[in-house]
Scaffold this motif. Structure first.
Motif, PDB file in Angstrom:
ATOM      1  N   THR A   1       0.754  -1.151  -0.127  1.00 25.75           N
ATOM      2  CA  THR A   1      -0.230  -0.136  -0.127  1.00 25.75           C
ATOM      3  C   THR A   1       0.759   1.216   0.044  1.00 25.75           C
ATOM      4  OG1 THR A   1      -0.332  -0.172   2.386  1.00 25.75           O
ATOM      5  CG2 THR A   1      -1.939  -1.100   0.975  1.00 25.75           C
ATOM      6  N   THR A   2       1.949   1.152   0.475  1.00 21.47           N
ATOM      7  CA  THR A   2       2.750   2.331   0.570  1.00 21.47           C
ATOM      8  C   THR A   2       3.573   2.572  -0.833  1.00 21.47           C
ATOM      9  OG1 THR A   2       4.647   1.160   1.123  1.00 21.47           O
ATOM     10  CG2 THR A   2       3.699   2.448   2.900  1.00 21.47           C
ATOM     11  N   MET A   3       3.319   1.318  -1.715  1.00 21.91           N
ATOM     12  CA  MET A   3       3.864   1.655  -3.054  1.00 21.91           C
ATOM     13  C   MET A   3       2.703   2.388  -3.956  1.00 21.91           C
ATOM     14  SD  MET A   3       6.666   0.581  -4.342  1.00 21.91           S
ATOM     15  CE  MET A   3       6.329   0.015  -5.897  1.00 21.91           C
ATOM     16  N   GLY A   4       1.657   2.420  -3.363  1.00 24.11           N
ATOM     17  CA  GLY A   4       0.474   3.151  -3.878  1.00 24.11           C
ATOM     18  C   GLY A   4      -0.573   2.193  -4.469  1.00 24.11           C
ATOM     19  N   ALA A   5      -0.703   0.639  -4.133  1.00 20.72           N
ATOM     20  CA  ALA A   5      -1.425  -0.278  -4.524  1.00 20.72           C
ATOM     21  C   ALA A   5      -2.859  -0.195  -3.695  1.00 20.72           C
ATOM     22  CB  ALA A   5      -0.813  -1.629  -4.528  1.00 20.72           C
ATOM     23  N   ASP A   6      -3.809   0.077  -4.283  1.00 21.75           N
ATOM     24  CA  ASP A   6      -5.260  -0.317  -3.833  1.00 21.75           C
ATOM     25  C   ASP A   6      -5.358  -1.584  -3.526  1.00 21.75           C
ATOM     26  OD1 ASP A   6      -5.713   2.390  -4.208  1.00 21.75           O
ATOM     27  OD2 ASP A   6      -7.080   2.358  -5.863  1.00 21.75           O
ATOM     28  N   VAL A   7      -6.301  -2.122  -2.739  1.00 25.99           N
ATOM     29  CA  VAL A   7      -6.530  -3.361  -2.429  1.00 25.99           C
ATOM     30  C   VAL A   7      -8.030  -3.596  -2.804  1.00 25.99           C
ATOM     31  CG1 VAL A   7      -7.085  -4.967  -0.253  1.00 25.99           C
ATOM     32  CG2 VAL A   7      -5.301  -3.200  -0.183  1.00 25.99           C
ATOM     33  N   VAL A   8      -7.989  -4.617  -3.563  1.00 27.96           N
ATOM     34  CA  VAL A   8      -9.269  -5.207  -4.212  1.00 27.96           C
ATOM     35  C   VAL A   8      -9.781  -6.463  -3.769  1.00 27.96           C
ATOM     36  CG1 VAL A   8      -8.762  -3.808  -6.188  1.00 27.96           C
ATOM     37  CG2 VAL A   8      -8.249  -6.394  -6.260  1.00 27.96           C
ATOM     38  N   GLN A   9     -10.772  -6.852  -3.300  1.00 25.40           N
ATOM     39  CA  GLN A   9     -11.342  -8.149  -2.932  1.00 25.40           C
ATOM     40  C   GLN A   9     -12.084  -8.614  -4.204  1.00 25.40           C
ATOM     41  OE1 GLN A   9     -14.272  -8.280   0.074  1.00 25.40           O
ATOM     42  NE2 GLN A   9     -14.269 -10.137   0.637  1.00 25.40           N
ATOM     43  N   THR A  10     -11.516  -9.876  -4.551  1.00 26.13           N
ATOM     44  CA  THR A  10     -12.100 -10.667  -5.586  1.00 26.13           C
ATOM     45  C   THR A  10     -13.154 -11.478  -5.231  1.00 26.13           C
ATOM     46  OG1 THR A  10     -10.643 -12.563  -5.440  1.00 26.13           O
ATOM     47  CG2 THR A  10      -9.842 -10.627  -6.852  1.00 26.13           C
ATOM     48  N   TYR A  11     -13.947 -12.350  -5.968  1.00 27.30           N
ATOM     49  CA  TYR A  11     -14.976 -13.201  -5.634  1.00 27.30           C
ATOM     50  C   TYR A  11     -14.261 -14.369  -4.869  1.00 27.30           C
ATOM     51  CZ  TYR A  11     -18.653 -10.957  -8.516  1.00 27.30           C
ATOM     52  OH  TYR A  11     -19.562 -10.130  -8.839  1.00 27.30           O
ATOM     53  N   GLY A  12     -12.978 -14.526  -4.929  1.00 30.83           N
ATOM     54  CA  GLY A  12     -12.251 -15.689  -4.410  1.00 30.83           C
ATOM     55  C   GLY A  12     -12.679 -17.069  -4.952  1.00 30.83           C
ATOM     56  N   GLU A  13     -12.122 -18.012  -4.517  1.00 32.95           N
ATOM     57  CA  GLU A  13     -12.219 -19.498  -5.090  1.00 32.95           C
ATOM     58  C   GLU A  13     -13.224 -20.325  -4.577  1.00 32.95           C
ATOM     59  OE1 GLU A  13      -8.019 -21.043  -5.297  1.00 32.95           O
ATOM     60  OE2 GLU A  13      -7.562 -19.664  -6.963  1.00 32.95           O
ATOM     61  N   TRP A  14     -14.170 -20.592  -5.313  1.00 33.86           N
ATOM     62  CA  TRP A  14     -15.356 -21.254  -4.999  1.00 33.86           C
ATOM     63  C   TRP A  14     -15.212 -22.807  -5.226  1.00 33.86           C
ATOM     64  CZ3 TRP A  14     -20.516 -18.759  -3.711  1.00 33.86           C
ATOM     65  CH2 TRP A  14     -20.304 -17.680  -3.336  1.00 33.86           C
ATOM     66  N   ASP A  15     -15.924 -23.629  -4.364  1.00 31.97           N
ATOM     67  CA  ASP A  15     -15.662 -24.913  -4.774  1.00 31.97           C
ATOM     68  C   ASP A  15     -17.065 -25.649  -5.055  1.00 31.97           C
ATOM     69  OD1 ASP A  15     -13.182 -25.058  -4.297  1.00 31.97           O
ATOM     70  OD2 ASP A  15     -13.051 -26.037  -2.192  1.00 31.97           O
ATOM     71  N   TYR A  16     -17.161 -26.818  -6.187  1.00 32.88           N
ATOM     72  CA  TYR A  16     -18.228 -27.566  -6.183  1.00 32.88           C
ATOM     73  C   TYR A  16     -17.871 -28.758  -5.913  1.00 32.88           C
ATOM     74  CZ  TYR A  16     -22.262 -29.047  -8.817  1.00 32.88           C
ATOM     75  OH  TYR A  16     -23.475 -29.467  -9.195  1.00 32.88           O
ATOM     76  N   PRO A  17     -18.291 -29.489  -5.100  1.00 35.87           N
ATOM     77  CA  PRO A  17     -17.844 -30.813  -4.437  1.00 35.87           C
ATOM     78  C   PRO A  17     -18.680 -31.786  -5.278  1.00 35.87           C
ATOM     79  CG  PRO A  17     -18.918 -29.806  -3.007  1.00 35.87           C
ATOM     80  CD  PRO A  17     -19.062 -28.790  -3.817  1.00 35.87           C
ATOM     81  N   VAL A  18     -18.229 -32.390  -6.401  1.00 45.73           N
ATOM     82  CA  VAL A  18     -18.801 -33.570  -7.088  1.00 45.73           C
ATOM     83  C   VAL A  18     -19.095 -34.781  -6.274  1.00 45.73           C
ATOM     84  CG1 VAL A  18     -19.056 -34.893  -9.093  1.00 45.73           C
ATOM     85  CG2 VAL A  18     -17.885 -32.537  -9.506  1.00 45.73           C
ATOM     86  N   ASN A  19     -17.886 -34.989  -5.723  1.00 46.84           N
ATOM     87  CA  ASN A  19     -17.861 -36.064  -4.743  1.00 46.84           C
ATOM     88  C   ASN A  19     -17.643 -35.664  -3.217  1.00 46.84           C
ATOM     89  OD1 ASN A  19     -17.038 -38.454  -3.034  1.00 46.84           O
ATOM     90  ND2 ASN A  19     -17.237 -39.777  -4.883  1.00 46.84           N
ATOM     91  N   ARG A  20     -18.291 -35.335  -2.216  1.00 49.88           N
ATOM     92  CA  ARG A  20     -18.039 -35.018  -1.047  1.00 49.88           C
ATOM     93  C   ARG A  20     -17.130 -35.793  -0.192  1.00 49.88           C
ATOM     94  NH1 ARG A  20     -20.823 -30.444   0.073  1.00 49.88           N
ATOM     95  NH2 ARG A  20     -22.664 -29.940  -1.141  1.00 49.88           N
ATOM     96  N   LEU A  21     -17.187 -36.946  -0.335  1.00 53.65           N
ATOM     97  CA  LEU A  21     -16.484 -37.809   0.437  1.00 53.65           C
ATOM     98  C   LEU A  21     -14.944 -37.773   0.035  1.00 53.65           C
ATOM     99  CD1 LEU A  21     -16.021 -40.102   2.595  1.00 53.65           C
ATOM    100  CD2 LEU A  21     -16.382 -41.805   0.921  1.00 53.65           C
ATOM    101  N   LEU A  22     -14.841 -37.838  -1.072  1.00 54.54           N
ATOM    102  CA  LEU A  22     -13.291 -37.558  -1.753  1.00 54.54           C
ATOM    103  C   LEU A  22     -12.975 -36.160  -1.549  1.00 54.54           C
ATOM    104  CD1 LEU A  22     -13.572 -39.436  -5.245  1.00 54.54           C
ATOM    105  CD2 LEU A  22     -12.243 -40.089  -3.216  1.00 54.54           C
ATOM    106  N   THR A  23     -13.856 -34.998  -1.528  1.00 47.24           N
ATOM    107  CA  THR A  23     -13.307 -33.638  -1.390  1.00 47.24           C
ATOM    108  C   THR A  23     -12.894 -33.643   0.006  1.00 47.24           C
ATOM    109  OG1 THR A  23     -14.861 -32.727  -3.052  1.00 47.24           O
ATOM    110  CG2 THR A  23     -14.428 -31.213  -1.186  1.00 47.24           C
ATOM    111  N   ARG A  24     -13.602 -34.150   1.122  1.00 47.87           N
ATOM    112  CA  ARG A  24     -13.200 -33.960   2.390  1.00 47.87           C
ATOM    113  C   ARG A  24     -11.827 -34.853   2.578  1.00 47.87           C
ATOM    114  NH1 ARG A  24     -18.688 -34.731   3.550  1.00 47.87           N
ATOM    115  NH2 ARG A  24     -18.478 -37.148   3.937  1.00 47.87           N
ATOM    116  N   ALA A  25     -11.746 -35.836   1.964  1.00 47.63           N
ATOM    117  CA  ALA A  25     -10.402 -36.610   2.115  1.00 47.63           C
ATOM    118  C   ALA A  25      -9.406 -35.944   1.648  1.00 47.63           C
ATOM    119  CB  ALA A  25     -10.359 -38.033   1.555  1.00 47.63           C
ATOM    120  N   PHE A  26      -9.598 -35.116   0.439  1.00 47.30           N
ATOM    121  CA  PHE A  26      -8.398 -34.439  -0.188  1.00 47.30           C
ATOM    122  C   PHE A  26      -8.102 -33.490   0.611  1.00 47.30           C
ATOM    123  CE2 PHE A  26      -7.260 -31.074  -3.281  1.00 47.30           C
ATOM    124  CZ  PHE A  26      -6.230 -31.563  -3.930  1.00 47.30           C
TER     125      PHE A  26
END
Length: 395
Positions: A363-388
């Motif tokens: 910010t001292t370099m003059g950079a504004d801070v932006v908030q993006t949508y971020g990274e969203w998850d679509y768990p096709v297989n919830r069991l594998l997603t939890r294990a991963f």
């Protein structure tokens, strides 16, 4: 405070089909979207060799209306294992790329999900492009110095996308799970980014003096001093990457982080410079025979990124890293870029927080801070997603 809606709500029933497209088709589509991230470049999979890349296009009839690079990473299992051996994480970094006025998320995302399910994805992770809020650099650095707020989102924003709440609701309605706001850097692309605007609020180009005026007094003084420090600024080719790597390794050891190997930078330099309207530039700052600083810069279309930096412990008062930042800003302005991105930061405003120094510097370099949508998850297989998720947390 200004408002700039980026994604309208859903429209009438829109039928889209999704299938693979060639790298040339993908590159031609990105050329029409000059602020798309280089992480969507169809050559990027040649850099990320641990992943399998796929360029997908979404079509309204015969017309290509959206495109995305998908990186697939298999589960850490032998491919011969029945069923699980072909399951993978599908990752859309800063994608898909599309015009919100033409494409409904309610049509686009289910079509992409259906295709990726057929590819064996057990989890789809998407960093939808777009900025939901933006805070002025001077407001963030003042709040960080005062220590009276906990996180950046408590501050009054400079800019708000009025459509962001509706977009988030639509994503959740489609089965996507939102990212959690965290003081730590998330896996993948951080939700909060530091970006120096290179245009005014009406979109007109700034000059280098206007960009310097955004910096705080110390950063501006050090940057100007660097121009009088007898430094020689040069750009290098692929053959100069070993010199970069040596200084980068020195920086990693001093600052206690794990760096990337030389082969990664060789691939990055080679592939991005082979792409249309994309460049990866290696900068050096020497004093006499001593290499004091180096940086890697990427520009694609009208967006520029400071991607990597390295510096020596010698001759610190010559402010060689500042000189390289100035050169990158000048080159981004000359290319007509709209933003110069300094990368992610923590939303914490606690002056004692371990990552506070990074927020302070950017910010001292003059950079504004932006908030993006971020990274969203679509768990096709919830069991594998939890294990991963557990597996990644324990690595």
């Amino acid at each position: 405070m200004t408002t700039r809606p980026q994604h309208p709500g859903p429209r009438g029933a829109q039928q889209l089909t999704v299938h693979p497209i060639s790298a040339d088709e993908h590159a031609a589509f990105l050329a029409q979207h000059p602020t798309a991230s280089f992480l969507q470049n169809p050559r990027w999979p040649q850099v990320k060799t641990d992943w399998r890349g796929e360029s997908l296009g979404a079509f309204d009839g015969d017309r290509l209306v959206a495109a995305t690079l998908v990186l697939h990473r298999r589960l850490p299992l032998p491919s011969a294992v029945p069923v699980l051996g072909r399951k993978s994480l599908a990752y859309l970094a800063e994608g898909p790329v599309f015009d919100a006025e033409e494409v409904a998320l309610s049509a686009l995302l289910p079509a992409i999900v259906d295709h990726l399910k057929g590819q064996g994805a057990f989890l789809i992770r998407m960093g939808l492009p777009g900025v939901t809020r933006r805070w002025a650099a001077q407001d963030v650095r003042r709040a960080l110095a005062a220590g009276e707020h906990t996180v950046i989102s408590e501050l009054e924003p400079l800019q708000v996308d009025d459509g962001a709440v509706a977009v988030r609701a639509e994503l959740e309605g489609l089965g996507w799970e939102p990212p959690q706001e965290s003081e730590e850097f998330e896996a993948g692309q951080p939700q909060f980014q530091a970006r120096i605007p290179l245009t005014d609020e009406e979109g007109g180009p700034l000059d280098v003096d206007a960009v310097l005026a955004r910096m705080d007094q110390t950063s501006r003084r050090q940057t100007r001093k660097s121009t009088r420090s007898e430094l020689v600024i040069t750009t290098g080719g692929e053959e100069d990457l070993p010199a970069w790597q040596a200084l980068y390794a020195e920086t990693a050891e001093r600052d206690d982080f794990t760096g990337r190997p030389l082969s990664y930078f060789q691939r990055m330099f080679r592939e991005l410079n082979a792409a249309e309207d994309t460049e990866c530039t290696l900068y050096f700052a020497h004093h006499e025979d001593a290499l004091l600083a180096a940086a890697i810069y990427v520009r694609q279309g009208k967006f520029a990124w400071y991607v990597y930096g390295a510096s020596s412990s010698q001759e610190r008062k010559r402010y060689a890293p500042r000189a390289l930042q100035l050169r990158q800003i000048e080159d981004a302005l000359a290319a007509g870029c709209r933003w110069y991105d300094l990368g992610g930061l923590s939303p914490s405003l606690d002056p004692e927080y371990p990552l506070a120094g990074l927020t302070r510097f950017k910010t001292t370099m003059g950079a504004d801070v932006v908030q993006t949508y971020g990274e969203w998850d679509y768990p096709v297989n919830r069991l594998l997603t939890r294990a991963f998720t557990l597996y990644m947390a324990r690595r």
